[in-house]
Design a protein around this motif. Structure first.
Motif, mmCIF file in Angstrom:
data_model
loop_
_atom_site.group_PDB
_atom_site.id
_atom_site.type_symbol
_atom_site.label_atom_id
_atom_site.label_comp_id
_atom_site.label_asym_id
_atom_site.label_seq_id
_atom_site.Cartn_x
_atom_site.Cartn_y
_atom_site.Cartn_z
ATOM 1 N N ARG A 110 0.835 -1.209 0.000
ATOM 2 C CA ARG A 110 0.000 0.000 0.000
ATOM 3 C C ARG A 110 0.870 1.258 0.000
ATOM 4 O O ARG A 110 0.616 2.204 -0.752
ATOM 5 N N ASP A 118 -7.661 -5.239 -1.140
ATOM 6 C CA ASP A 118 -7.930 -4.412 0.031
ATOM 7 C C ASP A 118 -7.812 -5.269 1.293
ATOM 8 O O ASP A 118 -8.070 -6.476 1.266
ATOM 9 N N GLU A 171 -7.963 -10.050 4.533
ATOM 10 C CA GLU A 171 -7.740 -9.661 3.143
ATOM 11 C C GLU A 171 -8.987 -9.966 2.311
ATOM 12 O O GLU A 171 -9.498 -11.083 2.326
ATOM 13 N N LYS A 172 -9.471 -8.971 1.624
ATOM 14 C CA LYS A 172 -10.666 -9.112 0.794
ATOM 15 C C LYS A 172 -10.480 -10.244 -0.207
ATOM 16 O O LYS A 172 -9.452 -10.335 -0.876
#
Length: 375
Positions: A110, A118, A171-172
């Protein structure tokens, strides 16, 4: 004068590094906790000891000129002390420290503008339970997860009890088309070289690579994304050595980083036979600051992991080896592990063919032919 090199870890990756080192007559010392580690009888000097104990790692590092790893679970404090004293440690301790902790690793992407799914940093199970709007997602332990361990799929709030009650990352879940990987090498001069992008197929329950195809069947645009992300990631870390970059290709054609490993990797085992330079030789070239080798592939290839058969624990026996050796372009590699256990990585088979349909047929034969059972 040829330097003495130390490897932290004596498993199958170390074994294949040693096999590549023999051509160059390198002096290689190995440290591993297992008295019967695969590397024991091939290295110049073997030391039995803990990879996570400060004094053991520090003392081992004193006797070598260059220190490297084949596993991330090592004592970074000792490596940092050795580096401060002028020892050459590659990959650098700062890189290992970041990658050891998936929380730091995800935040690194990030912070450096590298594409990744995401995520939410969590401290405990309660944090996951309070994140219903973020699901479905994967909960990963911050530290000490590997080969599918330390990962739980959380589909809904009803699964929250599966989450880890320890620091982790939520974690998506990515709706992906394929899972890809690129191995990138970088030397001290900053020269960077990548291997062709591969497609990985994971075991549905074990969450480890079952087999792969190289090069991946993807568009030029997707391949350019994958290769570019791998190079950018290696440069962001400033790593010296190999970096395996595992990637998701989502349904919209975007490539995202899943996670990385700062060492030779399962996604590059086929390169021993299939490419001009193997990932293991490339690692030596990178950490010794030599010119990086040609990564061109000779033919399309596949790699099938050989796992211990379910229900079998004991001295290993390989069934079906003659069937494999009768197939052209099929090359088995065994890791020297005397004891098999259910789903333990015992070896791999590289399969090569100029025709993709024949390649897939051979892979099916390999998967159906060989079993690793106990005597």
């Amino acid at each position: 004068m040829t330097p003495t090199i130390g490897i932290l870890g004596g498993g199958q990756l170390g074994l294949m590094l040693l096999q590549a080192s023999i051509d160059w007559n390198l002096r290689v010392h190995v440290l591993d906790a297992d008295a019967e580690a695969p590397c024991r009888h091939l290295c110049t000097q073997f030391t039995q000891g803990s990879l996570t104990d400060y004094d053991t790692v520090y003392q081992f590092g004193q006797a070598v000129d260059v220190l490297t790893i084949e596993i991330e679970r090592v004592n970074v404090d000792a490596l940092e002390a050795l580096e401060r004293e002028g020892k050459r440690v590659f990959p650098q301790p700062s890189v290992i420290r970041t990658i050891q902790d998936k929380r730091l690793q995800k935040q690194f992407y990030r912070d450096h503008g590298l594409p990744t799914a995401d995520f939410i940093l969590t401290e405990n199970r309660a944090d996951v339970a309070s994140s219903a709007d973020f699901l479905p997602a994967f909960h990963k332990l911050g530290r000490d997860g590997y080969d599918g361990r330390g990962v739980q799929r959380i589909v809904s709030i009803n699964d929250a009890d599966k989450a880890f009650d320890a620091p982790g990352v939520l974690e998506k879940a990515v709706d992906f088309e394929k899972e890809l990987a690129v191995i990138v090498a970088r030397n001290e001069r900053g020269d960077v070289s990548t291997f062709p992008t591969v497609e990985m197929v994971f075991h549905p329950e074990l969450n480890l690579v079952e087999y792969l195809f190289a090069p991946a069947e993807i568009s030029d645009a997707v391949n350019e994304q994958a290769q570019d992300i791998a190079r950018r990631t290696a440069d962001a870390f400033g790593i010296v050595g190999l970096l395996a970059v595992e990637l998701f290709l989502d349904k919209e054609g975007h490539v995202l980083i899943n996670e990385v490993a700062p060492r030779p990797h399962n996604s590059g085992h086929h390169t021993i036979r299939a490419n001009v330079t193997s990932q293991f030789e490339q690692h030596w070239r990178a950490i010794l600051n030599y010119p990086l080798g040609d990564t061109t592939y000779y033919q399309p290839a596949a790699m099938v992991n050989l796992l211990g058969e379910a229900g079998h624990t004991g001295p290993a026996r390989y069934e079906g080896l003659e069937t494999l050796l009768a197939l052209p372009g099929v090359f088995p590699f065994f890791y020297g592990k005397a004891i098999t256990k259910p789903f333990r990585k015992m070896g791999h088979v590289t399969v090569m063919d100029s025709n993709l349909e024949r390649l897939r047929e051979k892979v099916a034969v390999v998967r159906d032919s060989i079993r690793i059972i106990s005597e």
